[in-house]
Design an enzyme around this catalytic site. Structure first.
Site, PDB file in Angstrom:
ATOM      1  NE  ARG A   1      -2.702  -2.659   3.108  1.00 40.33           N
ATOM      2  CZ  ARG A   1      -3.124  -3.107   4.276  1.00 40.33           C
ATOM      3  NH1 ARG A   1      -3.024  -2.347   5.356  1.00 40.33           N
ATOM      4  NH2 ARG A   1      -3.648  -4.305   4.364  1.00 40.33           N
TER       5      ARG A   1
ATOM      6  NE  ARG B   1       4.799  10.273   4.679  1.00 42.82           N
ATOM      7  CZ  ARG B   1       3.493  10.391   4.913  1.00 42.82           C
ATOM      8  NH1 ARG B   1       2.653   9.418   4.559  1.00 42.82           N
ATOM      9  NH2 ARG B   1       3.021  11.465   5.500  1.00 42.82           N
TER      10      ARG B   1
ATOM     11  CG  ASP C   1       1.152   6.286   3.610  1.00 42.08           C
ATOM     12  OD1 ASP C   1       0.518   5.265   3.931  1.00 42.08           O
ATOM     13  OD2 ASP C   1       2.225   6.631   4.155  1.00 42.08           O
TER      14      ASP C   1
END
Lengths: 265, 265
Positions: B52, B204, B54
């Site tokens: 996935r 991140r 974001d």
């Protein structure tokens, strides 16, 4: 008044071009700058750009000048303007210049780049607004394109590569060179156009011709004839605006000083 | 059914991420693909992505698989899907694969890149959605950042760099390397993250730590302590989504074949 030179980058996608339009005819880069400047100056400010760019055309370094009131001359113009400008315009440099500097009349040359998307089958989504997707014509005949590009260098009457709506006195321009840049990646092909000045949509028309040649729809000799005949209706179609970007405006011989040109656009 | 592997590029800006959301919770890349596939298959199609991403995170080459009816197996999937997909998603490759290929379970590695805008004063408008603008912190202490990045390589428990909302069994991951790419231009700094797998928002969070170090707000040793302590509340803030891009998903040792991993995410 104090004269300030602005170097401006913008994403042309959502602009009706550089030049101020009649109210309701679309937002323009000049309009955005004048609005922000009026707020900072406390009075109307007129921005003079080095040249107009069409709707959808981008700029890395458009140059403009503006006269600001003495009392405001000390403002940190770059930071102050960027705080007020929309996200798709950015002042990359601001400097006080002599009062006789003129962004348009003093310009001695301009450099544009045009980017082709050449990978067949698919395009990276974020590149769409910045390229002309010619992937369906791949592979292009690069040698023929290079040969054609070489024809454009020098003093020529580019009447056949000028779109209607222009009011210039002469359509002769000195082109320093049109060349293909070393390939940064295999998906794109970048062309560099360097000239003393360009006619209306001239770069996009030259690029349209180069792609016709790359596709094998025209030979370099055909384009030479178009140039010689000087008739727009014989020329290939205009390349889309999005692939075009104004990279630099040159001033003076060294690209730093400035001198007044006579009518050179 | 025939299994098709799709390699997908997307601009994450206007997506609520890769993964299908409840109706009304925003458009997703998976949702767009499933919608287009349903039209081509004449029935519902479930897309399985390698991982996935974001909301706001981009991809150059996300990988997914889907089972399509035998009768449609011969469709030119790339072209057919691209004709139906919105402008911000593009299928860059499509291929029939063995029925036991699994985009997520067979993935043996992933490569992400994170781009920092480092020029002070201004940012080029079209780069905004694809970079983290840290120009106001320039110059960054690059040597300290490099030293910090070196700490991340190897097997570590990255619990401190995992955001809430994850349900993985272990937060230990093998990171092959975190490195700064040779500078393409002086305005941006690109970091490459290569690992067997990443935790939720791990890239991140690592990037957030690197920027803290670059600003001199933390020393590499501080980040080493955070890693050892394993508590998220001690770690620097999460870097914005827009700077991140999934560059590649690797399969098998040579990155071409595929093998089943046991629970590796």
């Amino acid at each position: 008044m104090t004269r300030v030179r602005l170097t401006v980058a913008y994403d042309g996608t959502r602009f009706a071009g550089w030049q101020l339009q009649a109210p309701g005819m679309g937002r323009t880069v000049q309009g955005c700058l004048e609005e922000a400047l009026a707020r900072l100056c406390g009075e109307a400010a007129r921005v003079h750009g080095a040249g107009r760019t069409d709707a959808g055309v981008h700029a890395v370094a458009q140059v403009a000048h503006v006269d600001v009131p003495e009392a405001r001359a000390g403002l940190p113009w770059q930071r102050a303007l960027n705080a007020l400008l929309p996200d798709d315009v950015s002042v990359v440099d601001a400097a006080v210049v002599p009062p006789d500097f003129h962004a348009r009349f003093d310009a001695s040359g301009k450099i544009y780049q045009y980017t082709l998307w050449t990978r067949p089958g698919s395009i990276l989504p974020w590149r769409r607004p910045y390229v002309w997707d010619v992937g369906r014509f791949s592979p292009l005949d690069v040698a023929a394109m290079d040969a054609c590009a070489a024809l454009f260098a020098g003093y020529h009457d580019f009447a056949a590569f000028q779109n209607a709506g222009s009011s210039v006195k002469t359509s002769t321009r000195l082109v320093h060179g049109v060349s293909r840049l070393p390939q940064a990646n295999s998906d794109e092909m970048v062309w560099r156009f360097h000239a003393e000045g360009f006619l209306k949509q001239m770069v996009r028309n030259l690029m349209g011709a180069l792609v016709e040649v790359g596709r094998g729809k025209a030979a370099p000799e055909d384009i030479r004839s178009v140039l010689t005949l000087g008739q727009r209706r014989h020329a290939p179609r205009t390349a889309p605006a999005g692939g075009l970007c104004l990279m630099a405006v040159e001033y003076g011989n060294a690209g730093r000083g400035h001198k007044r040109h006579l009518g050179q656009n």
